[in-house]
Design a protein around this motif. Sequence first.
Motif, PDB file in Angstrom:
ATOM      1  N   UNK A  71       2.742  10.006  -3.632  1.00 25.95           N
ATOM      2  CA  UNK A  71       3.471   8.810  -4.054  1.00 25.95           C
ATOM      3  C   UNK A  71       3.928   8.090  -2.790  1.00 25.95           C
ATOM      4  N   UNK A  72       3.416   6.887  -2.523  1.00 24.84           N
ATOM      5  CA  UNK A  72       3.709   6.204  -1.255  1.00 24.84           C
ATOM      6  C   UNK A  72       5.187   5.844  -1.091  1.00 24.84           C
ATOM      7  N   UNK A  73       5.645   5.939   0.133  1.00 24.34           N
ATOM      8  CA  UNK A  73       7.026   5.613   0.469  1.00 24.34           C
ATOM      9  C   UNK A  73       7.268   4.101   0.396  1.00 24.34           C
ATOM     10  N   UNK A  74       8.417   3.734  -0.169  1.00 23.90           N
ATOM     11  CA  UNK A  74       8.862   2.338  -0.239  1.00 23.90           C
ATOM     12  C   UNK A  74       7.859   1.427  -0.939  1.00 23.90           C
ATOM     13  N   UNK A  75       7.132   2.001  -1.888  1.00 21.53           N
ATOM     14  CA  UNK A  75       6.204   1.246  -2.719  1.00 21.53           C
ATOM     15  C   UNK A  75       6.521   1.550  -4.181  1.00 21.53           C
ATOM     16  N   UNK A  76       5.954   0.754  -5.076  1.00 17.64           N
ATOM     17  CA  UNK A  76       6.154   0.953  -6.509  1.00 17.64           C
ATOM     18  C   UNK A  76       4.867   1.514  -7.098  1.00 17.64           C
ATOM     19  N   UNK A  77       4.970   2.687  -7.697  1.00 24.23           N
ATOM     20  CA  UNK A  77       3.812   3.347  -8.301  1.00 24.23           C
ATOM     21  C   UNK A  77       4.025   3.429  -9.806  1.00 24.23           C
ATOM     22  N   UNK A  78       3.052   2.943 -10.568  1.00 21.07           N
ATOM     23  CA  UNK A  78       3.138   2.950 -12.028  1.00 21.07           C
ATOM     24  C   UNK A  78       2.243   4.034 -12.603  1.00 21.07           C
TER      25      UNK A  78
END
Length: 295
Positions: A71-78
């Motif tokens: 899960x990438x840092x400081x990004x939004x994952x749906x």
Amino acid sequence: MPVQKENVSTAISSDGGSGVSSDRLQAVARGDNIPAEVHKSVFETTPVLKINAFNLWYGTKQVIHNISMPIPRNQITALVGPSGCGKSTLLRSVNRMNDLIQNVHIAGDMQLNGDSIYDSRMDVIDLRKRMGMVFQKPNPFPMSIFENVVYALRIDGEKNRSVLEEVCEISLRGAALWDEVKDCLNDSALKLSGGQQQRLCIARAVAAEPEVLLLDEPCSALDPIATGKIEDLIQELRGQYSVLMVTHNMQQASRTSDYTAFLYLGRLIEYGPTSDIFTNPVLRETESYVTGRFG
């Protein structure tokens, strides 16, 4: 150059139209171990959370099957997929809320900034303090707006009024709610509208400066206007917080997220940048789902 789609057959419906690409989904339904299609660019990000060969059972029923994904840092994952595909179960496994359910057991692990979430030495209370959680329905506490926002700080023993007031204002501004409630901070949070309550819950979550913010269908109980405000807020969180979000709304996922993972029957099918998942997915099954041909 467009991404080459995998060579999978397309079922033909009885009326002659194209149905869902079926080979991979049928194999998943049979229980076959089908590897996920994870785009290379996902592995080029810096992860805040790593999910490693994670499996989960309710009693004898397995509902999560060998999911691995950063899960990438400081990004939004749906997380998207049909009802019952395991999205919320996976999300709630991140802060170990599933521990509260009888007869749940897991295999594999998750790591939050390098710390094993399921290590026997992990303090679950401390783990949950490192994360923020916002549920489908707004759940403000039966106390004032101010006390809702600073609740986590109170629990940690913060008594300095100026610190509490500063955090309250910063959090409410971050949740785009300050201008609406700044003159009634001592009023009950239960007096707010549904959309305001949900933004308050987000403010309460970010006040604790979480390493990951977990959103479980945060707009499902809201009207379109309130939903639009929450979506605007989620986009404003980009770059400041690492967000993992469950949604059934494909348009919402495409508008708000940086990365999208498609789950089906507890398995990760495809995971990549949202722009690729919605406009040029590798798998035809993914294309069929995000374009509304099934699910």
